[in-house]
Write a protein that holds these residues in place. Structure first.
Motif, PDB file in Angstrom:
ATOM      1  N   CYS A   1     -18.141  54.061   0.368  1.00  0.00           N
ATOM      2  CA  CYS A   1     -17.557  54.364  -0.941  1.00  0.00           C
ATOM      3  C   CYS A   1     -16.493  53.733  -1.312  1.00  0.00           C
ATOM      4  O   CYS A   1     -15.432  53.782  -0.669  1.00  0.00           O
TER       5      CYS A   1
ATOM      6  N   CYS B   1     -21.701  59.160  -3.022  1.00  0.00           N
ATOM      7  CA  CYS B   1     -21.192  59.253  -1.795  1.00  0.00           C
ATOM      8  C   CYS B   1     -21.207  60.632  -1.218  1.00  0.00           C
ATOM      9  O   CYS B   1     -21.011  61.514  -2.054  1.00  0.00           O
TER      10      CYS B   1
ATOM     11  N   HIS C   1     -15.226  56.359   2.658  1.00  0.00           N
ATOM     12  CA  HIS C   1     -16.359  57.008   3.602  1.00  0.00           C
ATOM     13  C   HIS C   1     -17.497  55.913   3.770  1.00  0.00           C
ATOM     14  O   HIS C   1     -17.961  55.202   2.686  1.00  0.00           O
TER      15      HIS C   1
ATOM     16  N   CYS D   1     -13.510  56.529  -1.685  1.00  0.00           N
ATOM     17  CA  CYS D   1     -12.812  57.176  -0.898  1.00  0.00           C
ATOM     18  C   CYS D   1     -12.933  56.608   0.467  1.00  0.00           C
ATOM     19  O   CYS D   1     -12.415  57.186   1.478  1.00  0.00           O
TER      20      CYS D   1
ATOM     21  N   CYS E   1     -17.444  62.414  -1.224  1.00  0.00           N
ATOM     22  CA  CYS E   1     -16.444  62.621  -2.688  1.00  0.00           C
ATOM     23  C   CYS E   1     -17.474  62.722  -4.070  1.00  0.00           C
ATOM     24  O   CYS E   1     -17.051  63.128  -4.897  1.00  0.00           O
TER      25      CYS E   1
ATOM     26  N   GLU F   1     -18.948  60.438  -5.529  1.00  0.00           N
ATOM     27  CA  GLU F   1     -18.779  59.073  -6.414  1.00  0.00           C
ATOM     28  C   GLU F   1     -20.080  58.439  -6.474  1.00  0.00           C
ATOM     29  O   GLU F   1     -20.901  58.320  -5.510  1.00  0.00           O
TER      30      GLU F   1
HETATM   31 ZN   LIG Z   1     -16.573  58.741  -1.674  1.00  0.00          ZN
END
Ligand SMILES: [Zn+2]
Length: 244
Positions: A181, A71, A186, A184, A74, A76
Protein backbone atom coordinates in the motif's frame (compact mmCIF):
# COMPACT_ATOMS: atom_id res chain seq x y z
CA UNK A 1 -2.63 -23.65 -28.82
CA UNK A 2 -3.17 -20.63 -31.07
CA UNK A 3 -4.61 -17.11 -30.60
CA UNK A 4 -8.34 -16.57 -31.15
CA UNK A 5 -9.69 -14.18 -33.80
CA UNK A 6 -12.20 -11.51 -32.75
CA UNK A 7 -15.09 -13.59 -34.18
CA UNK A 8 -13.88 -16.73 -32.37
CA UNK A 9 -13.45 -14.87 -29.09
CA UNK A 10 -16.97 -13.51 -29.41
CA UNK A 11 -18.35 -17.02 -30.10
CA UNK A 12 -16.42 -18.33 -27.08
CA UNK A 13 -17.77 -15.53 -24.89
CA UNK A 14 -21.32 -16.39 -25.92
CA UNK A 15 -20.74 -20.09 -25.26
CA UNK A 16 -19.16 -19.36 -21.86
CA UNK A 17 -22.10 -17.19 -20.80
CA UNK A 18 -24.51 -20.09 -21.18
CA UNK A 19 -22.49 -22.48 -18.96
CA UNK A 20 -21.38 -22.44 -15.33
CA UNK A 21 -18.56 -20.00 -14.47
CA UNK A 22 -16.21 -22.84 -13.49
CA UNK A 23 -16.14 -24.19 -17.06
CA UNK A 24 -15.23 -20.91 -18.80
CA UNK A 25 -11.52 -21.73 -18.74
CA UNK A 26 -12.31 -24.95 -20.59
CA UNK A 27 -14.41 -23.18 -23.21
CA UNK A 28 -11.55 -20.75 -23.88
CA UNK A 29 -8.80 -23.35 -24.00
CA UNK A 30 -10.84 -25.77 -26.11
CA UNK A 31 -11.46 -23.00 -28.68
CA UNK A 32 -7.75 -22.12 -28.74
CA UNK A 33 -6.62 -25.77 -28.89
CA UNK A 34 -8.71 -27.34 -31.69
CA UNK A 35 -6.23 -30.23 -32.05
CA UNK A 36 -6.57 -31.27 -28.39
CA UNK A 37 -9.56 -33.31 -27.15
CA UNK A 38 -11.98 -31.74 -24.71
CA UNK A 39 -11.14 -34.45 -22.17
CA UNK A 40 -7.43 -33.70 -22.40
CA UNK A 41 -8.08 -30.01 -21.66
CA UNK A 42 -10.56 -30.82 -18.87
CA UNK A 43 -8.11 -33.12 -17.10
CA UNK A 44 -5.14 -30.74 -17.14
CA UNK A 45 -4.09 -29.90 -13.61
CA UNK A 46 -5.54 -26.57 -12.49
CA UNK A 47 -2.07 -25.01 -12.53
CA UNK A 48 -1.31 -26.20 -16.06
CA UNK A 49 -4.73 -24.96 -17.17
CA UNK A 50 -4.04 -21.56 -15.62
CA UNK A 51 -0.58 -21.40 -17.21
CA UNK A 52 -2.21 -21.87 -20.63
CA UNK A 53 -4.89 -19.29 -19.80
CA UNK A 54 -2.14 -16.77 -18.98
CA UNK A 55 -0.59 -17.40 -22.40
CA UNK A 56 -3.95 -16.99 -24.14
CA UNK A 57 -4.56 -13.80 -22.16
CA UNK A 58 -1.16 -12.48 -23.27
CA UNK A 59 -1.94 -13.22 -26.93
CA UNK A 60 -5.41 -11.64 -26.63
CA UNK A 61 -4.90 -8.47 -24.58
CA UNK A 62 -1.11 -8.15 -24.17
CA UNK A 63 1.42 -9.00 -21.49
CA UNK A 64 0.41 -6.41 -18.90
CA UNK A 65 -2.35 -7.08 -16.35
CA UNK A 66 -3.79 -4.19 -14.35
CA UNK A 67 -6.50 -3.95 -11.76
CA UNK A 68 -7.33 -2.33 -8.44
CA UNK A 69 -7.35 -3.61 -4.87
CA UNK A 70 -8.17 -2.17 -1.47
CA UNK A 71 -5.47 -2.13 1.21
CA UNK A 72 -6.41 -4.69 3.84
CA UNK A 73 -5.02 -2.41 6.61
CA UNK A 74 -6.19 1.14 5.80
CA UNK A 75 -8.70 0.57 2.97
CA UNK A 76 -6.78 2.76 0.49
CA UNK A 77 -7.64 1.92 -3.09
CA UNK A 78 -4.54 1.07 -5.10
CA UNK A 79 -3.86 0.19 -8.70
CA UNK A 80 -1.58 -2.71 -9.46
CA UNK A 81 0.17 -3.74 -12.67
CA UNK A 82 1.88 -7.07 -13.26
CA UNK A 83 3.42 -8.67 -16.30
CA UNK A 84 2.33 -12.12 -17.39
CA UNK A 85 5.97 -13.22 -17.05
CA UNK A 86 5.88 -12.29 -13.32
CA UNK A 87 2.85 -14.54 -12.79
CA UNK A 88 4.17 -17.56 -14.61
CA UNK A 89 5.54 -20.19 -12.23
CA UNK A 90 8.18 -22.46 -13.81
CA UNK A 91 6.71 -25.74 -15.04
CA UNK A 92 6.87 -28.59 -12.56
CA UNK A 93 8.50 -31.78 -13.86
CA UNK A 94 6.36 -34.01 -11.59
CA UNK A 95 3.07 -32.81 -13.14
CA UNK A 96 2.73 -35.90 -15.30
CA UNK A 97 1.80 -39.08 -13.47
CA UNK A 98 0.37 -39.73 -10.07
CA UNK A 99 1.86 -38.58 -6.78
CA UNK A 100 2.31 -40.54 -3.59
CA UNK A 101 3.04 -39.88 0.01
CA UNK A 102 4.26 -42.02 2.89
CA UNK A 103 3.60 -40.80 6.41
CA UNK A 104 4.06 -43.10 9.42
CA UNK A 105 1.91 -46.16 8.68
CA UNK A 106 -0.04 -44.44 5.92
CA UNK A 107 0.60 -44.58 2.20
CA UNK A 108 -1.53 -42.47 -0.14
CA UNK A 109 -1.43 -42.21 -3.93
CA UNK A 110 -3.23 -39.29 -5.50
CA UNK A 111 -3.42 -37.02 -8.53
CA UNK A 112 -3.65 -33.25 -8.90
CA UNK A 113 -7.09 -31.58 -9.04
CA UNK A 114 -8.35 -30.62 -12.51
CA UNK A 115 -11.23 -28.50 -13.82
CA UNK A 116 -13.72 -31.39 -13.69
CA UNK A 117 -12.95 -31.81 -9.98
CA UNK A 118 -13.46 -28.08 -9.36
CA UNK A 119 -16.78 -28.21 -11.22
CA UNK A 120 -17.85 -31.21 -9.12
CA UNK A 121 -17.17 -29.42 -5.82
CA UNK A 122 -18.51 -26.01 -6.94
CA UNK A 123 -21.94 -26.74 -5.45
CA UNK A 124 -20.61 -27.71 -1.99
CA UNK A 125 -22.15 -25.95 0.99
CA UNK A 126 -18.87 -24.96 2.65
CA UNK A 127 -15.12 -25.06 2.21
CA UNK A 128 -14.75 -28.13 4.42
CA UNK A 129 -17.13 -30.32 2.43
CA UNK A 130 -15.60 -28.98 -0.82
CA UNK A 131 -12.13 -29.97 0.41
CA UNK A 132 -13.33 -33.45 1.41
CA UNK A 133 -15.05 -34.02 -1.93
CA UNK A 134 -11.93 -32.86 -3.75
CA UNK A 135 -9.86 -35.39 -1.80
CA UNK A 136 -12.37 -38.13 -2.63
CA UNK A 137 -11.95 -37.30 -6.31
CA UNK A 138 -8.15 -37.06 -6.26
CA UNK A 139 -7.04 -39.76 -3.83
CA UNK A 140 -6.53 -42.94 -5.86
CA UNK A 141 -5.64 -45.25 -3.02
CA UNK A 142 -5.05 -44.87 0.72
CA UNK A 143 -3.56 -47.62 2.88
CA UNK A 144 -2.76 -48.01 6.54
CA UNK A 145 -0.12 -50.75 6.78
CA UNK A 146 -1.58 -53.33 4.38
CA UNK A 147 -5.22 -52.30 4.77
CA UNK A 148 -7.01 -50.15 2.21
CA UNK A 149 -8.78 -47.31 4.03
CA UNK A 150 -11.33 -44.67 3.04
CA UNK A 151 -10.75 -40.91 2.99
CA UNK A 152 -12.71 -40.63 6.24
CA UNK A 153 -10.27 -42.99 7.95
CA UNK A 154 -7.25 -40.88 7.05
CA UNK A 155 -5.95 -38.86 10.05
CA UNK A 156 -5.97 -35.06 9.66
CA UNK A 157 -2.17 -34.89 9.50
CA UNK A 158 -2.19 -37.26 6.52
CA UNK A 159 -4.88 -35.33 4.60
CA UNK A 160 -3.05 -32.06 5.43
CA UNK A 161 0.18 -33.53 4.05
CA UNK A 162 -1.61 -34.65 0.86
CA UNK A 163 -3.10 -31.17 0.35
CA UNK A 164 0.31 -29.56 1.01
CA UNK A 165 2.03 -31.83 -1.51
CA UNK A 166 -0.69 -31.13 -4.10
CA UNK A 167 -0.10 -27.38 -3.71
CA UNK A 168 3.68 -27.75 -3.93
CA UNK A 169 3.43 -29.91 -7.06
CA UNK A 170 1.15 -27.45 -8.85
CA UNK A 171 2.05 -23.94 -7.59
CA UNK A 172 0.52 -22.19 -10.62
CA UNK A 173 -2.88 -23.28 -9.29
CA UNK A 174 -2.53 -21.09 -6.21
CA UNK A 175 -1.17 -17.79 -7.47
CA UNK A 176 -0.76 -14.89 -5.09
CA UNK A 177 0.15 -11.29 -5.87
CA UNK A 178 2.55 -9.41 -3.60
CA UNK A 179 0.85 -6.07 -3.01
CA UNK A 180 1.97 -3.08 -0.96
CA UNK A 181 0.00 0.00 0.00
CA UNK A 182 1.49 3.38 -1.00
CA UNK A 183 -0.43 5.11 1.80
CA UNK A 184 0.49 3.00 4.85
CA UNK A 185 3.25 0.68 3.49
CA UNK A 186 1.28 -2.40 4.52
CA UNK A 187 2.28 -5.47 2.49
CA UNK A 188 0.07 -8.48 1.82
CA UNK A 189 -0.66 -11.24 -0.66
CA UNK A 190 -3.86 -11.38 -2.70
CA UNK A 191 -5.13 -14.49 -4.46
CA UNK A 192 -5.14 -14.09 -8.21
CA UNK A 193 -7.57 -16.10 -10.32
CA UNK A 194 -6.68 -15.81 -14.01
CA UNK A 195 -9.96 -17.46 -15.06
CA UNK A 196 -12.22 -14.80 -13.54
CA UNK A 197 -9.78 -11.96 -14.35
CA UNK A 198 -9.52 -12.92 -18.03
CA UNK A 199 -13.26 -13.61 -18.25
CA UNK A 200 -14.23 -10.19 -16.92
CA UNK A 201 -11.87 -8.62 -19.48
CA UNK A 202 -13.45 -10.67 -22.28
CA UNK A 203 -16.89 -9.66 -21.05
CA UNK A 204 -16.00 -5.94 -21.17
CA UNK A 205 -14.32 -6.40 -24.56
CA UNK A 206 -17.39 -8.20 -26.00
CA UNK A 207 -19.75 -5.42 -24.88
CA UNK A 208 -17.48 -2.83 -26.49
CA UNK A 209 -16.96 -4.75 -29.75
CA UNK A 210 -20.66 -5.46 -30.18
CA UNK A 211 -21.38 -1.77 -29.71
CA UNK A 212 -18.77 -1.00 -32.38
CA UNK A 213 -20.35 -3.58 -34.71
CA UNK A 214 -23.73 -1.95 -34.14
CA UNK A 215 -22.35 1.51 -34.99
CA UNK A 216 -20.51 0.42 -38.14
CA UNK A 217 -23.28 -1.89 -39.35
CA UNK A 218 -25.87 0.88 -38.89
CA UNK A 219 -23.69 3.39 -40.74
CA UNK A 220 -22.20 1.37 -43.58
CA UNK A 221 -24.51 -1.64 -43.78
CA UNK A 222 -21.53 -4.00 -43.31
CA UNK A 223 -22.06 -7.53 -42.00
CA UNK A 224 -20.98 -8.45 -38.48
CA UNK A 225 -18.38 -10.91 -39.79
CA UNK A 226 -16.77 -8.29 -42.05
CA UNK A 227 -16.56 -5.78 -39.19
CA UNK A 228 -15.03 -8.37 -36.85
CA UNK A 229 -12.50 -9.30 -39.53
CA UNK A 230 -11.20 -5.71 -39.57
CA UNK A 231 -8.07 -5.18 -37.48
CA UNK A 232 -8.78 -3.23 -34.26
CA UNK A 233 -6.87 -0.27 -35.74
CA UNK A 234 -9.00 -0.12 -38.88
CA UNK A 235 -12.17 -0.57 -36.85
CA UNK A 236 -11.15 2.39 -34.68
CA UNK A 237 -10.36 4.44 -37.78
CA UNK A 238 -13.84 3.96 -39.23
CA UNK A 239 -15.41 4.59 -35.83
CA UNK A 240 -13.47 7.86 -35.72
CA UNK A 241 -14.87 8.82 -39.13
CA UNK A 242 -18.45 8.30 -37.99
CA UNK A 243 -17.75 10.22 -34.78
CA UNK A 244 -18.31 7.26 -32.43
ZN1 LIG B 1 -2.83 0.91 3.46
Amino acid sequence: MRPLSAAELLDTWEQGLSGPACTRALVLLAAASPDVSHDAVATLSVGERDRRLLTLREWTFGSQLASVANCSACGERLEWIFNVADLRVPEQPQLSGDLSLQLDRYCVSFRLPNTLDLAAVAGSHDAESAGRLLLEKCVLEARCDDQTISINEMPAEVTDAVVKQMAEADPQADLRLDLSCPACAHRWQALFDIESFFWSEINAWAQRVLTEVHTLASTYGWREKDILDLSPRRRQFYLGLVGA
